[in-house]
Design an enzyme around this catalytic site. Sequence first.
Site, PDB file in Angstrom:
ATOM      1  CG  ASP A  16      52.987  78.774  23.883  1.00  0.00           C
ATOM      2  OD1 ASP A  16      53.859  78.169  23.224  1.00  0.00           O
ATOM      3  OD2 ASP A  16      51.829  78.963  23.460  1.00  0.00           O
ATOM      4  CG  HIS A  33      62.561  74.383  22.496  1.00  0.00           C
ATOM      5  ND1 HIS A  33      61.353  74.871  22.925  1.00  0.00           N
ATOM      6  CD2 HIS A  33      62.313  73.780  21.300  1.00  0.00           C
ATOM      7  CE1 HIS A  33      60.417  74.578  22.028  1.00  0.00           C
ATOM      8  NE2 HIS A  33      60.980  73.918  21.029  1.00  0.00           N
ATOM      9  CG  LEU A 127      59.578  76.135  44.784  1.00  0.00           C
ATOM     10  CD1 LEU A 127      58.208  76.792  44.731  1.00  0.00           C
ATOM     11  CD2 LEU A 127      60.546  76.920  43.904  1.00  0.00           C
TER      12      LEU A 127
HETATM   13  C1  IPE Z   1      51.377  74.182  25.422  1.00  0.00           C
HETATM   14  O1  IPE Z   1      51.985  74.874  24.386  1.00  0.00           O
HETATM   15  C2  IPE Z   1      52.314  73.146  25.957  1.00  0.00           C
HETATM   16  C3  IPE Z   1      53.514  73.649  26.601  1.00  0.00           C
HETATM   17  C4  IPE Z   1      53.807  74.876  26.864  1.00  0.00           C
HETATM   18  C5  IPE Z   1      54.436  72.629  27.002  1.00  0.00           C
HETATM   19  P1  IPE Z   1      51.736  74.490  22.848  1.00  0.00           P
HETATM   20  O2  IPE Z   1      52.520  75.477  22.069  1.00  0.00           O
HETATM   21  O3  IPE Z   1      52.032  73.069  22.627  1.00  0.00           O
HETATM   22  O4  IPE Z   1      50.176  74.712  22.706  1.00  0.00           O
HETATM   23  P2  IPE Z   1      49.287  75.053  21.428  1.00  0.00           P
HETATM   24  O5  IPE Z   1      49.619  74.022  20.399  1.00  0.00           O
HETATM   25  O6  IPE Z   1      49.648  76.419  20.984  1.00  0.00           O
HETATM   26  O7  IPE Z   1      47.880  74.973  21.941  1.00  0.00           O
HETATM   27  C1  IPE Z   2      56.769  76.290  24.329  1.00  0.00           C
HETATM   28  O1  IPE Z   2      57.198  76.956  23.215  1.00  0.00           O
HETATM   29  C2  IPE Z   2      57.599  75.058  24.632  1.00  0.00           C
HETATM   30  C3  IPE Z   2      56.959  73.789  24.294  1.00  0.00           C
HETATM   31  C4  IPE Z   2      55.730  73.628  23.901  1.00  0.00           C
HETATM   32  C5  IPE Z   2      57.780  72.597  24.409  1.00  0.00           C
HETATM   33  P1  IPE Z   2      56.727  76.559  21.765  1.00  0.00           P
HETATM   34  O2  IPE Z   2      57.701  75.593  21.188  1.00  0.00           O
HETATM   35  O3  IPE Z   2      55.323  76.110  21.756  1.00  0.00           O
HETATM   36  O4  IPE Z   2      56.869  77.949  21.013  1.00  0.00           O
HETATM   37  P2  IPE Z   2      55.893  78.558  19.929  1.00  0.00           P
HETATM   38  O5  IPE Z   2      54.515  78.532  20.516  1.00  0.00           O
HETATM   39  O6  IPE Z   2      55.998  77.681  18.724  1.00  0.00           O
HETATM   40  O7  IPE Z   2      56.404  79.934  19.697  1.00  0.00           O
HETATM   41 MG    MG Z   3      53.540  77.049  21.512  1.00  0.00          MG
END
Ligand code: IPE
Ligand code: IPE
Ligand code: MG
Length: 230
Positions: A16, A33, A127
């Site tokens: 995240d 990303h 792995l």
């Molecule tokens: C969880 O992250 C999903 C992934 C890392 C793929 P999100 O950014 O979507 O989760 P919330 O919305 O903060 O709970």
């Molecule tokens: C995690 O990073 C990747 C996915 C959920 C696809 P985020 O896109 O959720 O990044 P933040 O949480 O908005 O910073």
């Molecule tokens: Mg996120």
Amino acid sequence: MENNIILPRHVAVIMDGNGRWAKKRGLPRTFGHKVGTENVRKIVKYCSKKGIQYLTVYAFSTENFKRPEEEVGTLMKLLVEYFNKETEELRQNGVRLNVIGDISAFSPIVQKAINDGIKKTKDCKDLVFTIALAYGARAELVRAVKMICNDNVKDITEETISKYLYTFDMPDPDLIIRTSGEQRLSNYLLYQAAYSEFYFTDCLWPDFDEREFDKALEEYSKRNRRFGGV
Ligand code: IPE
Ligand code: IPE
Ligand code: MG
């Protein structure tokens, strides 16, 4: 770090913070990303080197379909690129690609890239690298219950449910890492996480390098897992 620390057999990661990483730099979320995907490459390599047997990363949740079309599109493009570019090297390094989630929601091009990667690495044994895609733990449980009903299973045990989850062929995660400061599961591996150790760090996913990974492993090795015993 000491070499003789207790290693988790299965590490699951909630990657995240890509969006915030980009925002901090005045860049579009999609750039976060891209850098986040490059980091996946690095961490998979590191897990191989360390001798971790199972690495499972949360890359796209069922709820992430709610994001703007452009962002979802970029994530899909990065996914195809990742599978097309990385599969051969993963194969050479003994990494078996695996996916959990309902990828039937993805376009045929994306599904093909994923399935090709899985096929090409199916005999690798060092792995198991699992990517959770269009994954949600509640949907996984609903799917399991439906299959159990369809199969008319009479004696339903905890093991029965485990066997009907996407993760049927892997051990439960020993350690779950979440980056970016959030302290929640966001619908990740709910059933499997019953006795997992949790490690939360403020570090954003694109910055989560080998050193940060070692910190998590070190912390894990200090935990006292009791599983309800004394
Ligand atoms: C969880 O992250 C999903 C992934 C890392 C793929 P999100 O950014 O979507 O989760 P919330 O919305 O903060 O709970
Ligand atoms: C995690 O990073 C990747 C996915 C959920 C696809 P985020 O896109 O959720 O990044 P933040 O949480 O908005 O910073
Ligand atoms: Mg996120």
